[in-house]
Design a protein around this motif. Structure first.
Motif, PDB file in Angstrom:
ATOM      1  N   ASP A  90       0.844  -1.077  -0.074  1.00 32.13           N
ATOM      2  CA  ASP A  90       0.051   0.190   0.029  1.00 32.13           C
ATOM      3  C   ASP A  90       0.910   1.160  -0.084  1.00 32.13           C
ATOM      4  N   VAL A  91       0.703   1.980  -0.942  1.00 31.09           N
ATOM      5  CA  VAL A  91       1.375   3.420  -0.967  1.00 31.09           C
ATOM      6  C   VAL A  91       0.322   4.505  -0.967  1.00 31.09           C
ATOM      7  N   TYR A  92       0.434   5.455   0.066  1.00 32.77           N
ATOM      8  CA  TYR A  92      -0.323   6.618   0.382  1.00 32.77           C
ATOM      9  C   TYR A  92       0.451   7.518   0.498  1.00 32.77           C
ATOM     10  N   GLY A  93       0.649   8.427  -0.801  1.00 28.93           N
ATOM     11  CA  GLY A  93       1.358   9.586  -0.950  1.00 28.93           C
ATOM     12  C   GLY A  93       2.824   9.316  -0.439  1.00 28.93           C
ATOM     13  N   PHE A 106       6.934  -0.661   7.387  1.00 26.92           N
ATOM     14  CA  PHE A 106       6.454   0.832   6.884  1.00 26.92           C
ATOM     15  C   PHE A 106       7.612   1.667   6.346  1.00 26.92           C
ATOM     16  N   LEU A 107       7.359   2.381   5.497  1.00 27.69           N
ATOM     17  CA  LEU A 107       8.270   3.332   4.894  1.00 27.69           C
ATOM     18  C   LEU A 107       7.712   4.648   4.751  1.00 27.69           C
ATOM     19  N   ALA A 108       8.751   5.543   4.553  1.00 23.29           N
ATOM     20  CA  ALA A 108       8.471   6.843   4.311  1.00 23.29           C
ATOM     21  C   ALA A 108       9.194   7.249   3.051  1.00 23.29           C
ATOM     22  N   HIS A 109       8.750   8.136   2.293  1.00 24.00           N
ATOM     23  CA  HIS A 109       9.669   8.798   1.100  1.00 24.00           C
ATOM     24  C   HIS A 109      10.435   9.944   1.559  1.00 24.00           C
ATOM     25  N   PHE A 110      11.669   9.866   1.329  1.00 22.72           N
ATOM     26  CA  PHE A 110      12.610  11.052   1.560  1.00 22.72           C
ATOM     27  C   PHE A 110      13.296  11.567   0.281  1.00 22.72           C
ATOM     28  N   PRO A 111      13.929  12.594   0.072  1.00 21.41           N
ATOM     29  CA  PRO A 111      14.688  12.992  -1.078  1.00 21.41           C
ATOM     30  C   PRO A 111      15.918  11.968  -1.475  1.00 21.41           C
TER      31      PRO A 111
END
Length: 136
Positions: A90-93, A106-111
């Motif tokens: 699942d990708v939410y933004g 769980f992951l988060a997008h960084f530069p």
């Protein structure tokens, strides 16, 4: 219009910041899956530096603070389960969840790309996930 001019450095930052937002949903899912696969391969190969490099900054800091030593030593003390195959992504933004056979990550997008914010997570009925590694 103010007529203000921005230098090439500002424009490069703007382009980099928007590049991730322009990816298609399939490309974002593929990037998330690839990051989790690399993390699991590093776990299987017992490569603590690669594991630590995959962590989000706050997750790495939390791990080091709670263990009382550097990430490459602290991550080896964690009891992460063998994850098994990917079952759902699942990708939410700028956030993502990857459900594997025996783990949820769980992951988060960084530069610099997608980073792990929590791993070794188990669902609990009507409560938040319980995670072995997590950020503050």
């Amino acid at each position: 219009m103010s007529g203000r001019s921005y230098g090439p450095g500002v424009m490069a930052v703007v382009l980099l910041a928007t590049a991730g937002a322009c990816a298609t949903p399939a490309e974002r899912r593929d990037a998330v899956t690839a990051q989790v696969t690399r993390f699991e391969q590093a776990l299987d190969a017992e490569q603590p530096r690669r594991l630590c490099a995959a962590l989000a900054p706050t997750t790495r800091e939390e791990l080091e603070q709670s263990a009382g030593h550097p990430c490459d030593r602290a991550i080896g003390e964690q009891r992460l389960p063998p994850a098994g195959p990917v079952r759902h992504v699942d990708v939410y933004g700028e956030q993502a969840r990857v459900v594997l056979a025996h783990d949820t990550v769980f992951l988060a997008h960084f530069p610099t790309g997608w980073k792990i914010t929590a791993a070794g997570c188990r669902p609990r009925p009507q409560r938040p996930y319980q995670c072995e590694i997590k950020g503050g």
